[in-house]
Design a protein around this motif. Structure first.
Motif, PDB file in Angstrom:
ATOM      1  N   ASP A 124       0.857  -1.189   0.000  1.00 30.67           N
ATOM      2  CA  ASP A 124       0.000   0.000   0.000  1.00 30.67           C
ATOM      3  C   ASP A 124       0.893   1.240   0.000  1.00 30.67           C
ATOM      4  OD1 ASP A 124      -2.049   1.788   0.157  1.00 30.67           O
ATOM      5  OD2 ASP A 124      -2.792   1.154   2.120  1.00 30.67           O
ATOM      6  N   VAL A 125       1.087   1.830  -1.157  1.00 28.16           N
ATOM      7  CA  VAL A 125       1.950   3.006  -1.293  1.00 28.16           C
ATOM      8  C   VAL A 125       1.277   4.194  -0.606  1.00 28.16           C
ATOM      9  CG1 VAL A 125       3.065   4.582  -2.924  1.00 28.16           C
ATOM     10  CG2 VAL A 125       2.874   2.137  -3.460  1.00 28.16           C
ATOM     11  N   PRO A 126       1.955   4.852   0.344  1.00 28.02           N
ATOM     12  CA  PRO A 126       1.305   5.890   1.154  1.00 28.02           C
ATOM     13  C   PRO A 126       1.032   7.207   0.442  1.00 28.02           C
ATOM     14  CG  PRO A 126       3.619   5.705   1.738  1.00 28.02           C
ATOM     15  CD  PRO A 126       3.336   4.584   0.784  1.00 28.02           C
ATOM     16  N   TYR A 127       1.823   7.519  -0.586  1.00 26.92           N
ATOM     17  CA  TYR A 127       1.644   8.790  -1.281  1.00 26.92           C
ATOM     18  C   TYR A 127       2.312   8.711  -2.655  1.00 26.92           C
ATOM     19  CZ  TYR A 127       5.994   8.991   1.394  1.00 26.92           C
ATOM     20  OH  TYR A 127       7.193   8.678   1.984  1.00 26.92           O
ATOM     21  N   GLU A 128       2.019   9.670  -3.503  1.00 25.00           N
ATOM     22  CA  GLU A 128       2.616   9.706  -4.837  1.00 25.00           C
ATOM     23  C   GLU A 128       4.100  10.047  -4.713  1.00 25.00           C
ATOM     24  OE1 GLU A 128       1.849  11.719  -9.251  1.00 25.00           O
ATOM     25  OE2 GLU A 128       0.843  12.520  -7.471  1.00 25.00           O
ATOM     26  N   ILE A 129       4.936   9.312  -5.438  1.00 18.38           N
ATOM     27  CA  ILE A 129       6.365   9.602  -5.413  1.00 18.38           C
ATOM     28  C   ILE A 129       6.930   9.601  -6.828  1.00 18.38           C
ATOM     29  CG2 ILE A 129       6.577   8.431  -3.173  1.00 18.38           C
ATOM     30  CD1 ILE A 129       8.317   6.312  -4.634  1.00 18.38           C
ATOM     31  N   ARG A 130       7.951  10.384  -6.995  1.00 20.00           N
ATOM     32  CA  ARG A 130       8.789  10.376  -8.190  1.00 20.00           C
ATOM     33  C   ARG A 130      10.217  10.241  -7.694  1.00 20.00           C
ATOM     34  NH1 ARG A 130       6.007  11.995 -12.803  1.00 20.00           N
ATOM     35  NH2 ARG A 130       3.981  12.958 -12.382  1.00 20.00           N
ATOM     36  N   GLU A 131      10.882   9.182  -8.117  1.00 16.65           N
ATOM     37  CA  GLU A 131      12.195   8.863  -7.558  1.00 16.65           C
ATOM     38  C   GLU A 131      13.107   8.313  -8.654  1.00 16.65           C
ATOM     39  OE1 GLU A 131      14.923   9.180  -5.616  1.00 16.65           O
ATOM     40  OE2 GLU A 131      13.500   9.099  -3.937  1.00 16.65           O
ATOM     41  N   MET A 132      14.420   8.418  -8.441  1.00 20.57           N
ATOM     42  CA  MET A 132      15.368   7.850  -9.388  1.00 20.57           C
ATOM     43  C   MET A 132      15.341   6.336  -9.307  1.00 20.57           C
ATOM     44  SD  MET A 132      19.117   8.340  -7.611  1.00 20.57           S
ATOM     45  CE  MET A 132      18.999  10.119  -7.562  1.00 20.57           C
ATOM     46  N   ARG A 177      18.705   7.411 -12.744  1.00 17.74           N
ATOM     47  CA  ARG A 177      17.957   8.231 -13.699  1.00 17.74           C
ATOM     48  C   ARG A 177      16.866   8.972 -12.950  1.00 17.74           C
ATOM     49  NH1 ARG A 177      16.511   3.886 -18.284  1.00 17.74           N
ATOM     50  NH2 ARG A 177      15.798   2.847 -16.377  1.00 17.74           N
ATOM     51  N   LYS A 178      16.916  10.281 -12.974  1.00 15.08           N
ATOM     52  CA  LYS A 178      16.021  11.125 -12.191  1.00 15.08           C
ATOM     53  C   LYS A 178      14.559  10.931 -12.593  1.00 15.08           C
ATOM     54  CE  LYS A 178      15.477  15.932 -10.677  1.00 15.08           C
ATOM     55  NZ  LYS A 178      15.979  17.322 -10.832  1.00 15.08           N
ATOM     56  N   ASN A 179      13.691  10.774 -11.568  1.00 17.91           N
ATOM     57  CA  ASN A 179      12.239  10.644 -11.748  1.00 17.91           C
ATOM     58  C   ASN A 179      11.837   9.485 -12.667  1.00 17.91           C
ATOM     59  OD1 ASN A 179      11.777  12.881 -10.061  1.00 17.91           O
ATOM     60  ND2 ASN A 179      11.923  14.305 -11.787  1.00 17.91           N
ATOM     61  N   ALA A 180      12.679   8.474 -12.751  1.00 18.11           N
ATOM     62  CA  ALA A 180      12.370   7.323 -13.610  1.00 18.11           C
ATOM     63  C   ALA A 180      11.248   6.469 -13.033  1.00 18.11           C
ATOM     64  CB  ALA A 180      13.615   6.467 -13.814  1.00 18.11           C
ATOM     65  N   ILE A 181      11.062   6.527 -11.718  1.00 19.28           N
ATOM     66  CA  ILE A 181      10.012   5.760 -11.049  1.00 19.28           C
ATOM     67  C   ILE A 181       8.905   6.698 -10.604  1.00 19.28           C
ATOM     68  CG2 ILE A 181       9.450   4.168  -9.179  1.00 19.28           C
ATOM     69  CD1 ILE A 181      11.402   3.040 -11.255  1.00 19.28           C
ATOM     70  N   HIS A 182       7.677   6.412 -11.039  1.00 16.69           N
ATOM     71  CA  HIS A 182       6.523   7.216 -10.651  1.00 16.69           C
ATOM     72  C   HIS A 182       5.456   6.290 -10.072  1.00 16.69           C
ATOM     73  CE1 HIS A 182       2.877   9.887 -11.902  1.00 16.69           C
ATOM     74  NE2 HIS A 182       3.176  10.021 -10.616  1.00 16.69           N
ATOM     75  N   LEU A 183       5.153   6.472  -8.783  1.00 17.46           N
ATOM     76  CA  LEU A 183       4.148   5.651  -8.108  1.00 17.46           C
ATOM     77  C   LEU A 183       3.027   6.541  -7.579  1.00 17.46           C
ATOM     78  CD1 LEU A 183       6.426   3.256  -5.998  1.00 17.46           C
ATOM     79  CD2 LEU A 183       5.188   2.699  -8.099  1.00 17.46           C
ATOM     80  N   LYS A 184       1.806   6.066  -7.725  1.00 17.84           N
ATOM     81  CA  LYS A 184       0.661   6.759  -7.157  1.00 17.84           C
ATOM     82  C   LYS A 184       0.218   6.026  -5.901  1.00 17.84           C
ATOM     83  CE  LYS A 184      -0.979   8.840 -11.445  1.00 17.84           C
ATOM     84  NZ  LYS A 184      -2.123   9.049 -12.368  1.00 17.84           N
ATOM     85  N   PRO A 185      -0.456   6.718  -4.975  1.00 20.78           N
ATOM     86  CA  PRO A 185      -0.844   6.078  -3.718  1.00 20.78           C
ATOM     87  C   PRO A 185      -1.861   4.961  -3.927  1.00 20.78           C
ATOM     88  CG  PRO A 185      -1.843   8.257  -3.915  1.00 20.78           C
ATOM     89  CD  PRO A 185      -0.858   8.138  -5.026  1.00 20.78           C
ATOM     90  N   GLY A 186      -1.834   3.979  -3.007  1.00 23.04           N
ATOM     91  CA  GLY A 186      -2.807   2.896  -3.047  1.00 23.04           C
ATOM     92  C   GLY A 186      -2.168   1.525  -3.072  1.00 23.04           C
ATOM     93  N   LEU A 187      -2.976   0.504  -2.828  1.00 25.42           N
ATOM     94  CA  LEU A 187      -2.517  -0.879  -2.824  1.00 25.42           C
ATOM     95  C   LEU A 187      -2.217  -1.332  -4.246  1.00 25.42           C
ATOM     96  CD1 LEU A 187      -2.122  -3.371  -0.977  1.00 25.42           C
ATOM     97  CD2 LEU A 187      -4.468  -4.033  -1.557  1.00 25.42           C
ATOM     98  N   GLN A 188      -1.027  -1.893  -4.455  1.00 28.86           N
ATOM     99  CA  GLN A 188      -0.606  -2.283  -5.801  1.00 28.86           C
ATOM    100  C   GLN A 188       0.553  -3.274  -5.728  1.00 28.86           C
ATOM    101  OE1 GLN A 188       1.581   1.398  -7.551  1.00 28.86           O
ATOM    102  NE2 GLN A 188       0.442   2.152  -5.765  1.00 28.86           N
ATOM    103  N   THR A 189       0.868  -3.881  -6.863  1.00 26.91           N
ATOM    104  CA  THR A 189       2.002  -4.797  -6.943  1.00 26.91           C
ATOM    105  C   THR A 189       3.212  -4.033  -7.453  1.00 26.91           C
ATOM    106  OG1 THR A 189       0.582  -6.709  -7.356  1.00 26.91           O
ATOM    107  CG2 THR A 189       2.893  -6.916  -7.969  1.00 26.91           C
ATOM    108  N   LEU A 190       4.290  -4.060  -6.676  1.00 24.61           N
ATOM    109  CA  LEU A 190       5.515  -3.337  -7.021  1.00 24.61           C
ATOM    110  C   LEU A 190       6.553  -4.286  -7.582  1.00 24.61           C
ATOM    111  CD1 LEU A 190       5.947  -1.168  -3.774  1.00 24.61           C
ATOM    112  CD2 LEU A 190       4.727  -0.547  -5.873  1.00 24.61           C
TER     113      LEU A 190
END
Length: 332
Positions: free
Chosen positions: A175-183, A188-201
């Motif tokens: 369960d991702v707690p909040y939206e993130i943009r991470e290397m 690589r900058k902002n290569a990973i973009h996750l939105k909040p909510g239960l999901q498979t990572l």
């Protein structure tokens, strides 16, 4: 907590303690037994000049004794080496204590910027610097100094194993707690973009969530890592994951060193098979932001450290080193 300007570092291996359980659990199938034995033999590396902790009167055995394991996550990737980033620091430190009678595990995350005494340098500094000063030995001795308990074993891994293991498991539900943009792991900058909510990572997404600290702080990140540990453990122990153990061990073996022998590592099998699995309790070190000579540190709360010390000593069933030395002398 006040936002700090720091170079982003890779917090690696939220799964570290669980890899021992995973390998131990798979070792009793004939093929996996041989595979695990080969992996551990290739990964074995003793700490220089140290057969046991100086805080132990005799050697211990995970099959019959309460023991502790320090998991050291580092980022020594080829990319960072090519960038000439100097001596490798520890990006993640997790101390696990194992109680053989209760089959319980306690996990303590140690913030990388904790202001502690580093014996090899005879000075206070960030605990992350201990590895740069003297590798595994200096890191282990620093943790022993901080917590006044023996560190019996270590497992050192880099972030590539984390990504590979999560991917081999087919991802983990979280369960991702909040939206993130991470290397990503290639910086690589902002290569990973996750939105909040239960999901498979997948592996890269789980690593990004484990390492990010732009949205909260090191303490919350430590808690997030521990929750990720539990998610990985749950997935690793599922029947569907058993066929993946071969590939998982390959990923681990390429990126790990440890002073645990194969026979010692088999002692963790009992923790993995107890009822629904080991009872894992997570602990945190409280503290506050501080600046000393213009440098940021995480100053640990002394009362909180003392409480953690006592909790771990009770779990390991050890007294202070001085008290045990005096008792040993009286018995002779």
């Amino acid at each position: 907590m006040k936002k700090r300007k720091k170079r982003k570092k890779i917090w690696t291996f939220v799964l570290l303690p669980l890899l021992l359980l995973l390998i131990g659990g798979g070792a009793y199938a004939t093929f996996l037994f041989n595979k695990a034995q080969s992996v551990i033999q290739q990964s074995f590396e003793q700490i220089d000049g140290r057969e046991k902790s100086e805080k132990r009167m005799k050697e211990v055995d995970p099959n019959s004794d309460n023991i502790s394991v320090l998991f050291i996550g580092v980022d020594d990737s080829n990319i960072r080496q090519k960038k000439g980033m100097g001596a490798v620091r520890s990006d993640a430190l997790v101390l696990a204590t194992f109680n053989v009678k209760d089959r319980t595990v306690k996990l303590l995350s140690i913030p990388r910027d904790s202001y502690v005494y580093i014996p090899i340098e005879k000075k206070y500094d960030k605990i992350t610097h201990a590895h740069a000063y003297g590798g595994v030995k200096a890191t282990v001795e620093t943790v022993e100094e901080l917590l006044d308990i023996p560190v019996d074993y270590y497992v050192k891994m880099n972030f590539e194993a984390f990504v590979d293991v999560v991917d081999e498991l087919g991802g983990i539900e979280f369960d991702v707690p909040y939206e993130i943009r991470e290397m990503d792991s290639n910086d690589r900058k902002n290569a990973i973009h996750l939105k909040p909510g239960l999901q498979t990572l997948n592996g890269e997404e789980a690593l990004a969530l484990a390492r990010t600290r732009k949205y909260d702080n090191d303490i919350e990140r430590g808690k997030r890592q521990q929750e990720l540990m539990k998610a990985i453990f749950k997935k690793a122990m599922s029947i569907k994951s058993l066929t993946k153990f071969d590939d998982i061990m390959e990923a681990v073996g390429k990126n790990m060193t440890t002073n645990l022998t194969f026979e010692e590592m088999k002692g963790f099998f009992a923790y993995a098979t107890k009822d629904a699995g080991a009872n894992i309790e997570t602990l945190q070190l409280k503290g506050e932001d501080a600046r000393i000579s213009g440098v940021y540190y995480y100053r640990l709360d002394e009362a909180a450290v003392d409480e953690i010390k006592q909790t771990l000593k009770t779990h390991l069933d050890v007294s202070s080193y001085q008290a045990r030395t005096e008792q040993f002398a009286q018995e002779q």
